[in-house]
Design an enzyme around this catalytic site. Structure first.
Site, short mmCIF file in Angstrom:
data_model
loop_
_atom_site.label_atom_id
_atom_site.label_comp_id
_atom_site.label_asym_id
_atom_site.label_seq_id
_atom_site.Cartn_x
_atom_site.Cartn_y
_atom_site.Cartn_z
N PHE A 15 34.52 28.00 41.72
CA PHE A 15 35.08 26.76 42.27
C PHE A 15 35.17 26.78 43.80
CE2 PHE A 15 36.47 26.24 37.87
CZ PHE A 15 36.09 24.93 37.66
N GLY A 17 33.70 28.94 45.96
CA GLY A 17 32.41 29.25 46.60
C GLY A 17 31.49 28.04 46.59
N ASN A 100 39.96 42.76 41.14
CA ASN A 100 39.26 42.22 42.31
C ASN A 100 38.91 43.31 43.33
OD1 ASN A 100 39.17 39.75 41.16
ND2 ASN A 100 40.68 38.77 42.49
N ARG A 156 49.01 23.05 53.78
CA ARG A 156 49.98 22.61 52.76
C ARG A 156 51.29 22.18 53.44
NH1 ARG A 156 48.14 27.31 48.62
NH2 ARG A 156 46.63 26.03 47.52
N HIS A 180 49.79 36.31 52.37
CA HIS A 180 49.53 35.13 51.52
C HIS A 180 50.24 35.31 50.17
CE1 HIS A 180 47.50 31.58 50.15
NE2 HIS A 180 46.74 32.22 49.28
N1 LIG Z 1 42.91 33.27 50.05
C1 LIG Z 1 43.11 32.06 49.57
O1 LIG Z 1 43.74 31.23 50.21
C2 LIG Z 1 42.54 31.68 48.24
C3 LIG Z 1 42.45 30.34 47.86
C4 LIG Z 1 41.85 30.02 46.65
C5 LIG Z 1 41.32 31.03 45.83
N2 LIG Z 1 41.45 32.30 46.23
C6 LIG Z 1 40.88 33.39 45.43
O2 LIG Z 1 39.47 33.30 45.51
C7 LIG Z 1 38.89 33.89 44.35
C8 LIG Z 1 37.87 32.93 43.74
O3 LIG Z 1 38.52 31.77 43.26
P1 LIG Z 1 37.66 30.68 42.46
O4 LIG Z 1 38.58 29.56 42.16
O5 LIG Z 1 36.40 30.40 43.18
O6 LIG Z 1 37.35 31.48 41.12
P2 LIG Z 1 36.13 31.25 40.11
O7 LIG Z 1 36.44 32.02 38.88
O8 LIG Z 1 35.84 29.79 39.99
O9 LIG Z 1 34.88 31.90 40.87
C9 LIG Z 1 34.78 33.27 41.10
C10 LIG Z 1 33.32 33.64 40.97
O10 LIG Z 1 33.16 35.00 41.32
C11 LIG Z 1 32.09 35.48 40.53
N3 LIG Z 1 32.03 36.93 40.51
C12 LIG Z 1 32.75 37.79 39.77
N4 LIG Z 1 32.37 39.06 40.02
C13 LIG Z 1 31.37 38.99 40.94
C14 LIG Z 1 30.57 39.96 41.59
N5 LIG Z 1 30.71 41.27 41.35
N6 LIG Z 1 29.65 39.52 42.48
C15 LIG Z 1 29.50 38.21 42.74
N7 LIG Z 1 30.23 37.25 42.16
C16 LIG Z 1 31.16 37.64 41.26
C17 LIG Z 1 32.34 34.86 39.16
O11 LIG Z 1 31.19 34.92 38.34
C18 LIG Z 1 32.77 33.46 39.55
O12 LIG Z 1 31.67 32.56 39.57
C19 LIG Z 1 40.06 34.24 43.44
O13 LIG Z 1 40.40 35.60 43.59
C20 LIG Z 1 41.19 33.36 43.96
O14 LIG Z 1 42.46 33.89 43.67
C21 LIG Z 1 42.02 32.66 47.41
O1 LIG Z 2 47.42 30.52 44.42
C1 LIG Z 2 46.37 31.10 44.16
O2 LIG Z 2 46.29 31.98 43.29
C2 LIG Z 2 45.10 30.71 44.87
C3 LIG Z 2 45.27 30.63 46.35
O3 LIG Z 2 45.73 31.80 46.91
C4 LIG Z 2 46.10 29.46 46.79
O4 LIG Z 2 47.03 29.66 47.58
O5 LIG Z 2 45.81 28.34 46.35
#
Ligand SMILES: NC(=O)c1ccc[n+]([C@@H]2O[C@H](COP(=O)([O-])OP(=O)(O)OC[C@H]3O[C@@H](n4cnc5c(N)ncnc54)[C@H](O)[C@@H]3O)[C@@H](O)[C@H]2O)c1
Ligand SMILES: O=C(O)C[C@H](O)C(=O)O
Length: 316
Positions: A15, A17, A100, A156, A180
């Site tokens: 989602f 990416g 992760n 936010r 975070h």
């Molecule tokens: N820092 C922030 O503010 C923040 C905000 C949103 C999401 N996130 C984090 O970002 C990450 C991704 O969230 P998302 O909503 O895109 O999740 P998602 O499940 O939609 O996508 C994650 C993708 O990573 C892929 N993946 C898994 N292992 C892999 C590997 N070894 N190599 C390449 N790709 C791989 C999966 O197949 C999947 O398509 C999560 O850990 C989420 O908690 C962080």
């Molecule tokens: O809350 C989460 O797990 C995803 C991300 O870090 C966010 O703040 O939306």
């Protein structure tokens, strides 16, 4: 000498990416290579092709390709790391650490091998610790390994303030410091609406409620979605950081940076105000904190350190 487009790799085509990839292309920041693990059919290639087919409609010039082969990120200028699990309702971001960490280590090794000169923005959670893992695994200089949290957390905060005051979001400038997690530190004293200190136009009760909602903002979306976590605002936040770097904007933006004594902490990645430009994190801005603010920041740092203590790879 011919000018060429920048190459941006987005690792993890889920989602966040996929959303970021489309936003990067729409802004014509470079050609985008989406990378994910192989799975049935070829969804990564499919998503990329679908996005590319939006380009004639929206009129943007960018190649978008999807792959499971790291050779395709060869010599990327910028890499966004979004690979990894998102949390489920009832989980904390820290619960994702073991799974992760392995993924970030593997991804970082490939980035080091194929794009040794790139700048990296890490999103995967728990993001402060995952950025640290990426820094240790790549061995890249600290200015080139950056985490995303503060742009999102501040967005936010700004959203909630604008809603409360019923004014344009363009006039709100909030300030969020720290890790975070739910004990991040929204700094009210440094937050303004149209240049007016927030404390002058909102009651202490309203401000307290906004601070609490900001701290739990990620969890609010997780509960509402029921599956997965936020992605539109996180993707937009990464893209704002990417643009600051690729266009050498020298923006003052919060970023997860490696600290060596700043704010009194060392050997930790933490959200702080930075100058983001063509050299990545060009500097960290230190601002004076009152005792109460420093105590809150200490608590946030302790939470990040608790997660870092679990890391395996970063200690090697
Ligand atoms: N820092 C922030 O503010 C923040 C905000 C949103 C999401 N996130 C984090 O970002 C990450 C991704 O969230 P998302 O909503 O895109 O999740 P998602 O499940 O939609 O996508 C994650 C993708 O990573 C892929 N993946 C898994 N292992 C892999 C590997 N070894 N190599 C390449 N790709 C791989 C999966 O197949 C999947 O398509 C999560 O850990 C989420 O908690 C962080
Ligand atoms: O809350 C989460 O797990 C995803 C991300 O870090 C966010 O703040 O939306």
């Amino acid at each position: 000498m011919a000018f060429t487009r920048r190459k941006i790799a987005v690792i993890g085509a889920g989602f966040t990416g996929a959303t970021a990839a489309l936003m990067l292309a729409q802004k014509e920041l470079g050609d985008v290579v989406l990378v994910d693990i192989p799975s049935q059919g070829n969804p990564t290639k499919g998503k990329a092709l679908d996005m590319l087919e939006a380009s004639p409609v929206q009129g943007f010039n960018a190649k978008i390709t999807g792959t499971s082969n790291y050779e395709d990120i060869q010599d990327a200028d910028l890499v966004l790391i979004t690979a990894g699990l998102p949390r489920k309702p009832g989980m904390s971001r820290d619960d994702l650490v073991a799974t992760n960490e392995k993924i970030i280590k593997e991804v970082s090794e490939n980035v080091k091998k194929y794009a040794p000169n790139c700048y990296i923005i890490v999103l995967s959670n728990p993001v402060d610790a995952m950025t640290y893992v990426c820094y240790k695994t790549t061995g890249f200089p600290k200015n080139r390994v950056i985490g995303q949290s503060g742009v999102l957390d501040t967005a936010r905060f700004n959203t909630f303030v604008a809603q409360e005051l019923n004014v344009s979001i363009e006039d709100i400038s909030g300030f969020v410091l720290g890790g975070h997690g739910d004990d991040m530190v929204p700094l009210v004293r440094y937050s303004y609406a149209g240049g007016i200190p927030l404390e002058k136009i909102l009651s202490p009760e309203k401000i307290k409620a906004i601070v609490e909602r900001t701290r739990k903002g990620g969890g609010e979306i997780v509960e509402l979605l029921g599956q997965g976590s936020a992605y539109y605002a996180p993707a937009a936040s990464m893209v704002q950081m990417a643009e600051a770097i690729l266009k050498d904007k020298k923006r003052i933006l919060p970023a997860i940076a490696y600290l060596e004594g700043e704010y009194g902490y060392s050997d930790i990645y933490l959200g702080v105000p930075t100058i983001l430009g063509g050299n990545g994190i060009e500097s960290i801005i230190e601002i004076p904190l009152e005792d109460e603010e420093k105590t809150a920041l200490d608590q946030s740092v302790q939470s990040v350190q608790n997660v870092m203590a679990i890391l395996v790879s970063a200690k090697a």
